[in-house]
Enzyme design. Structure first.
Site, short mmCIF file in Angstrom:
data_model
loop_
_atom_site.label_atom_id
_atom_site.label_comp_id
_atom_site.label_asym_id
_atom_site.label_seq_id
_atom_site.Cartn_x
_atom_site.Cartn_y
_atom_site.Cartn_z
N ASP A 18 20.56 37.39 36.41
CA ASP A 18 21.98 37.27 36.08
C ASP A 18 22.23 35.84 35.59
O ASP A 18 21.84 34.87 36.24
CB ASP A 18 22.82 37.56 37.34
CG ASP A 18 24.30 37.48 37.06
OD1 ASP A 18 24.94 38.53 36.94
OD2 ASP A 18 24.83 36.36 36.97
N TYR A 23 30.05 32.87 30.41
CA TYR A 23 30.89 32.48 29.25
C TYR A 23 30.99 30.95 29.17
O TYR A 23 31.06 30.38 28.09
CB TYR A 23 32.29 33.08 29.36
CG TYR A 23 32.39 34.57 29.18
CD1 TYR A 23 31.27 35.39 29.11
CD2 TYR A 23 33.65 35.19 29.06
CE1 TYR A 23 31.39 36.76 28.96
CE2 TYR A 23 33.78 36.56 28.90
CZ TYR A 23 32.64 37.34 28.86
OH TYR A 23 32.76 38.71 28.71
N ARG A 60 33.64 24.78 40.29
CA ARG A 60 33.67 25.51 41.57
C ARG A 60 33.66 24.53 42.74
O ARG A 60 34.22 24.81 43.80
CB ARG A 60 32.48 26.48 41.68
CG ARG A 60 32.60 27.63 40.70
CD ARG A 60 31.53 28.69 40.91
NE ARG A 60 31.33 29.45 39.69
CZ ARG A 60 30.64 30.58 39.59
NH1 ARG A 60 30.06 31.09 40.67
NH2 ARG A 60 30.51 31.21 38.45
N ASP A 120 25.73 40.12 30.98
CA ASP A 120 24.90 38.95 31.33
C ASP A 120 23.84 39.24 32.39
O ASP A 120 23.40 38.35 33.10
CB ASP A 120 25.80 37.78 31.79
CG ASP A 120 26.28 37.93 33.22
OD1 ASP A 120 26.43 39.08 33.68
OD2 ASP A 120 26.48 36.90 33.88
N GLU A 121 23.43 40.50 32.49
CA GLU A 121 22.37 40.75 33.48
C GLU A 121 21.39 41.84 33.06
O GLU A 121 21.75 42.74 32.31
CB GLU A 121 22.95 41.06 34.86
CG GLU A 121 24.03 42.07 34.92
CD GLU A 121 24.82 41.98 36.23
OE1 GLU A 121 24.41 42.61 37.20
OE2 GLU A 121 25.85 41.29 36.26
N1 DCP Z 1 33.91 38.36 33.19
C1 DCP Z 1 35.20 38.69 32.80
N2 DCP Z 1 36.09 39.19 33.71
C2 DCP Z 1 35.71 39.40 34.99
C3 DCP Z 1 34.40 39.11 35.40
C4 DCP Z 1 33.51 38.56 34.48
O1 DCP Z 1 35.55 38.51 31.65
N3 DCP Z 1 36.56 39.88 35.85
C5 DCP Z 1 32.95 37.77 32.21
C6 DCP Z 1 32.93 36.27 32.31
C7 DCP Z 1 31.64 35.96 33.00
C8 DCP Z 1 30.75 37.12 32.62
O2 DCP Z 1 31.63 38.22 32.46
O3 DCP Z 1 31.10 34.72 32.58
C9 DCP Z 1 29.70 37.43 33.65
O4 DCP Z 1 30.32 37.76 34.88
P1 DCP Z 1 29.69 37.36 36.26
O5 DCP Z 1 30.38 38.13 37.32
O6 DCP Z 1 28.20 37.46 36.20
O7 DCP Z 1 30.13 35.86 36.52
P2 DCP Z 1 29.61 34.52 35.88
O8 DCP Z 1 28.40 34.72 35.07
O9 DCP Z 1 30.76 33.86 35.19
O10 DCP Z 1 29.30 33.63 37.15
P3 DCP Z 1 28.05 33.76 38.15
O11 DCP Z 1 27.31 32.46 37.97
O12 DCP Z 1 28.66 33.86 39.49
O13 DCP Z 1 27.24 34.95 37.78
CA CA Z 2 26.61 35.92 35.84
CA CA Z 3 26.90 39.40 36.04
#
Ligand code: DCP
Ligand code: CA
Ligand code: CA
Length: 617
Positions: A18, A23, A60, A120-121
């Site tokens: 992941d 973004y 964060r 993203d995974e």
């Molecule tokens: N995303 C979105 N709305 C959400 C959740 C996620 O638009 N409610 C988008 C933005 C994130 C991407 O999807 O960057 C991937 O989601 P993740 O849950 O994997 O979160 P992140 O990659 O941002 O953070 P992490 O490092 O916790 O995986």
């Molecule tokens: Ca992610």
């Molecule tokens: Ca993810």
């Protein structure tokens, strides 16, 4: 609904990878001046600074969370850099992120079967690579183990054992030795991703998908976690039930309320029979399995999304209250969907077969029914205008059901359109047969399944699979999502039958003219002089016979032993235009070749002429 699949006999090495604050990383790569600064990506709607959809790890640390709006984030982290998501047609345009995800997928796919699970995974099945490494160069024989592997977190290490010692144990069982190889391979892949894309990612390495997914979120960012079998009871014993995928919703709450189950490990107190008695055979078996960390789900070899979707929410005052406004937004969503379908077709040679619309709505207070806005689907026709036309009919039909024939006031609070059942374009001269075969299949499938089942997913990491945060704008991604639904544009809610779909237009109208004829072993000559398919010709799926004044094209589906026939020179071009471009090209080729051999053209007088089955004599 979860599906209980027993673990396969042979051990597997599965990784879940992941990307970290995805973004944000994409934006930081585009704008390197943001690197190292607390950064978040916000939605299009600028109200109160826009809703945060991705938060970088620097931010964060200040307590910035995805649930916040920009203004709130600035209060806890005054230096935060807020980047607005790219916008097109008044909504988020996620293509930049999709493409960035694809870059990563192509790197990760190098070492084993790879399934793109969300934007993203990915899941990787590294069993073969790990077995090979264990035979040729197990970790204990390596001169040096790279730093990234040594930084792995191995769950359940005992008696102060170091990661290096665990990786190099020669007395470990085969399962642990395989995982150790998996850890080395995944660390290499992650380093490769970093080198080629500048993105960091986190990973879980385990014997199945469920455990790998749980593990990838435990240590972030830029770290990897290994789950030896011996660590599973502790991991699940402390895992709150609603953090398990598919237990975030009703089933999870029922387990908590009815059985007093707090953690996944608590399920161990119940026999399989008891769980099956309470939750049915399949779900009961699945629950019994997950309590023990058993999960037989295969990594599907799929680098592309299973469906495409785009949507938008209209909360509070923004709710859509008139048909013309709904139409405006729906048209925009369809335009985007159509572009993505076309891009998928051009780039990946894939065709989608089902169009689905989802909406949420509210009714005036006092409205009698509590009915939800139903999801609707129909066979998908290519071309923006056609998608818009069909989506509109689906919406109207959904609205009629939603209102239940009452003339109550209504408002739409979310809209989305998606395309599913995406298959590769059949290749070769067989393509049109396969195309219609698939169309017929998707047509009948959608007529059977009538409800959309909300997926009940929560993971230990906040997963972006479904991107379903309640916010002004809700981009929808459907990597790996299953859509169900059955209704079609032409269908009225009284009849609830899909057979009335698109009688006059579209793929279904064409299908109705491709009447399959049972294949006969010795098919008699056709009335127009074309010879029929003989037994020898069964496997030749398309045959262009230059036979007399009216050449007949004959399509045979040997698996189904069916034949479709029509006179190619009678094909109306306006009907051909309803087919996907690739199939259009193929039909055009027949028409051209037919005209060359038979310049005297006889226009068809009605639609029934166009694809009329050739009569048997
Ligand atoms: N995303 C979105 N709305 C959400 C959740 C996620 O638009 N409610 C988008 C933005 C994130 C991407 O999807 O960057 C991937 O989601 P993740 O849950 O994997 O979160 P992140 O990659 O941002 O953070 P992490 O490092 O916790 O995986
Ligand atoms: Ca992610
Ligand atoms: Ca993810």
């Amino acid at each position: 609904m979860p599906i209980a699949r027993p673990a396969p006999q042979a051990p597997r090495v599965i990784a879940h990878v992941d990307l970290d604050c995805f973004y944000v990383q994409v934006e930081q790569r585009r704008r390197p001046e943001l690197r190292g600064l607390p950064t978040a990506v916000v939605q299009y709607n600028a109200w109160k600074g826009g809703g945060l959809i991705a938060v970088g790890y620097e931010a964060r640390k200040f307590g910035v969370k995805r649930s916040m709006r920009g203004d709130e984030a600035k209060m806890v982290c005054p230096d935060i850099q807020l980047v607005q998501v790219p916008v097109a047609r008044g909504k988020a345009d996620l293509n930049l992120y999709r493409d960035a995800g694809s870059e990563v997928v192509s790197i990760l796919a190098a070492k084993g079967r790879c399934e793109r699970a969300s934007i993203d995974e990915v899941y990787l099945d590294l069993t073969a690579a790990a077995e090979q490494m264990l035979t040729a160069t197990p970790p204990d024989t390596l001169q040096e183990i790279d730093e990234e592997t040594l930084k792995s977190h191995v769950l359940g290490l005992q008696n102060g054992e170091s990661v290096k010692q665990w990786l190099c144990r020669t007395d470990a069982d085969h399962l642990d030795r395989l995982l150790a190889c998996g850890a080395v391979i995944v660390a290499e892949l992650r380093a490769e991703v970093l080198k080629k894309t500048s993105f960091t990612c986190s990973a879980g390495i385990a014997h199945n998908k469920m455990l790998a997914k749980l593990a990838s979120g435990i240590h972030k960012p830029a770290q990897q976690t290994v789950v030896p079998s011996s660590s599973v009871p502790d991991l699940l014993g402390s895992l709150p039930i609603n953090k398990m995928k598919q237990l975030g919703g009703k089933l999870g709450s029922s387990l908590q309320k009815e059985l007093g189950v707090a953690t996944v490990g608590d399920l161990l107190h119940f026999t399989e029979e008891k769980l099956q008695e309470l939750y049915g055979w399949n779900t009961g078996a699945w629950l019994w399995n997950i309590a023990r960390g058993i999960n037989g789900d295969e990594v599907e070899g799929r680098l592309l999304p299973k469906s495409h979707g785009c949507g938008k929410t209209f909360p509070g005052q923004q709710a859509l209250k008139s048909l013309s406004v709904v139409k405006h937004w729906l048209n925009g969503l369809c335009e985007e969907l159509s572009e993505r379908l076309q891009a998928d077709l051009d780039k990946n040679k894939r065709l989608a077969h089902t169009l689905i619309i989802h909406a949420d709505g509210s009714k005036a207070q006092g409205a009698l029914t509590k009915r939800k806005f139903p999801s609707k689907s129909c066979p998908l026709r290519y071309g923006t205008a056609k998608i818009q036309e069909d989506a509109w009919k689906l919406f109207e039909s959904g609205l009629r059901e939603f209102l239940d024939l009452q003339s109550s006031e209504w408002a739409v609070t979310s809209l989305s359109v998606s395309a599913s059942k995406i298959f590769p374009v059949p290749t070769g001269t067989n393509s049109i047969v396969k195309y219609f075969g698939e169309k017929q299949q998707s047509y009948s499938q959608t007529s059977e399944v009538c409800d959309v089942y909300g997926e009940d997913t929560t993971s230990i990491s906040s997963s972006g699979d479904h991107l379903s945060e309640a916010s002004d704008l809700q981009p929808v991604n459907h990597f790996g999502e299953e859509n169900n639904g059955c209704h079609s544009p032409g269908m009225t809610h009284q009849t609830n039958k899909c057979s009335t779909v698109n009688r006059e237009k579209g793929v279904c109208s064409i299908l109705e003219h491709f009447h399959p004829i049972r294949f006969l072993k010795h098919f008699p000559p056709t009335v127009d002089g074309g010879t029929s398919g003989s037994k020898d010709e069964e496997t030749e799926s398309f045959k262009n016979e230059d036979a007399g004044t009216s050449p007949s094209h004959e399509i045979q589906v040997d698996q189904q032993r069916e034949i479709w026939r029509f006179n190619v020179e009678d094909v109306d071009l306006s009907i051909v235009k309803e087919l996907p471009p690739e199939i259009q090209q193929e039909v055009q080729t027949w028409i051209k070749s037919s005209k060359r051999t038979n310049p005297a053209k006889r226009p068809g007088s009605s639609i029934s002429h166009y694809f009329a089955p050739v009569k048997k004599s």
